[in-house]
Design an enzyme around this catalytic site. Structure first.
Site: not given
Ligand code: ACM
Length: 265
Positions: A38, A110, A145
C-alpha cells in the site's frame, strides 16, 4: 503462474527513491505477477491532506506509470502497487493494476479507511471488482490493507470469481495472520498480502509496520512468508484452476450451500 510480493520500507515523501525501487524490482523479477505494498510510492503517515495531495501530484507528474507499463509489456508481467491517487480534486488511497495488455488496467480505491487516514484520504468509490485476464487465465480481486477486517470484502471478490485476492498493505496490528487463512479457506481463494516494514512518525504519532508478507494457498496454507523487518521478494507458484470448484465433498459446495435469506444484510 509465478507470483510475488516485494516487502520493503517506502520512504515517506521521498518519492524518487520509492519509484526507483519499484522500477528496479519489477525489471529484475522473474514473475508473472508482482505486488507492492500500500502507498509504496509515497509512504503512509501523512500530516494532512496537503501532504497526501503533494504525494499524489508527485506521482501524476512522474514517469512511474509509463515506466511500469513498458516493463509490464516487455516482461509479460502484471504489476500491482499502492499509490495516492488524485482524481476530481479528491485523493484516494489506491492500487493500480497494470497488465501487459493495458486495456485490462484498473484502479481500486480503498473502501475502508484506517485510523487517521480519514484526515488525508477520501473514501474509495470503486467498490470491489474482479478482473479476468485471459492470457494468464486468472481472475484477480484487489483489496487494500484494513479492508481485511471486513469478511464481506473477500466474500464479494470470491463471489465475483476471483481466484486470488491481492492485498497491498501497510499492516500494523498482529491480528491479520489469524484471519487471512480463514478468508482463504471459506472462499477457496489464494491470498497475497504484500506488507511493508519500518516505522513512520508524525508529531506524536508513530506507527510500526509489521512485515510478514505472505502468500496463502486456497486452503489457507502458507506457501511462503517473510520476516517482520526484512526487505525481501517472496514468490510462489499458484494454480488458479484449483479455486474454481467450490465443492469439497459430493454434498457440499461453499457457494451453493449459502442460505442468504438467513443472513443479516
Ligand atoms: C491499514 O489499513 N494501513 C492498516
Amino acid at each position: 503462474m509465478k507470483i510475488g510480493c516485494f516487502q520493503f520500507k517506502p520512504e515517506l515523501n521521498d518519492f524518487e527513491s520509492n519509484y526507483k525501487k519499484i522500477i528496479n524490482t519489477s525489471e529484475k523479477c522473474d514473475l508473472d505477477l508482482i505486488i507492492f505494498p500500500e502507498l509504496s510510492t509515497s509512504g503512509y503517515l501523512f500530516k494532512d491532506k496537503n501532504e497526501s495531495f503533494n504525494a499524489g501530484q508527485s506521482y501524476l507528474s512522474s514517469n512511474l506509470f509509463n515506466s511500469l507499463t513498458e516493463i509490464s509489456k516487455s516482461k509479460n508481467l502484471i504489476i500491482v502497487y499502492g499509490f495516492p491517487e488524485i482524481s476530481n480534486n479528491k485523493v484516494f488511497n489506491s492500487a493500480q493494476i497494470i497488465f501487459p495488455d493495458e486495456k485490462y488496467n484498473r484502479i481500486y480505491r480503498k473502501t475502508h479507511l484506517f485510523y487517521n487516514e480519514i484526515n488525508y484520504f477520501d473514501f474509495g468509490d470503486t467498490g470491489f471488482f474482479n478482473i479476468y485476464y485471459p492470457p494468464f487465465d486468472i481472475n484477480i480481486g484487489t483489496m487494500i490493507c484494513y479492508d481485511w477486517r471486513f469478511p464481506e470484502a473477500a466474500r464479494t471478490l470470491a463471489l465475483l470469481s476471483s481466484d486470488i485476492i491481492v492485498c497491498p498493505s501497510n499492516l500494523v496490528t498482529p491480528l491479520w495472520p489469524k484471519v487471512i487463512p480463514a478468508r482463504a479457506i471459506e472462499n477457496k481463494v489464494y491470498f497475497a498480502i504484500s506488507n511493508r516494514i519500518g516505522k513512520e512518525r508524525v508529531g506524536n504519532e508513530e506507527l510500526t509496520f509489521n512485515g510478514k508478507s505472505t502468500i496463502y494457498d486456497c486452503e489457507g496454507n502458507i506457501l511462503i512468508t517473510s520476516g517482520f523487518n526484512d526487505e525481501k521478494l517472496i514468490s510462489a507458484n499458484i494454480n488458479p484452476n484449483l479455486t474454481r470448484n467450490k465443492s469439497f465433498n459430493q454434498y457440499n459446495n461453499i457457494f451453493n450451500d449459502r442460505r442468504e435469506n438467513y443472513y443479516f444484510k
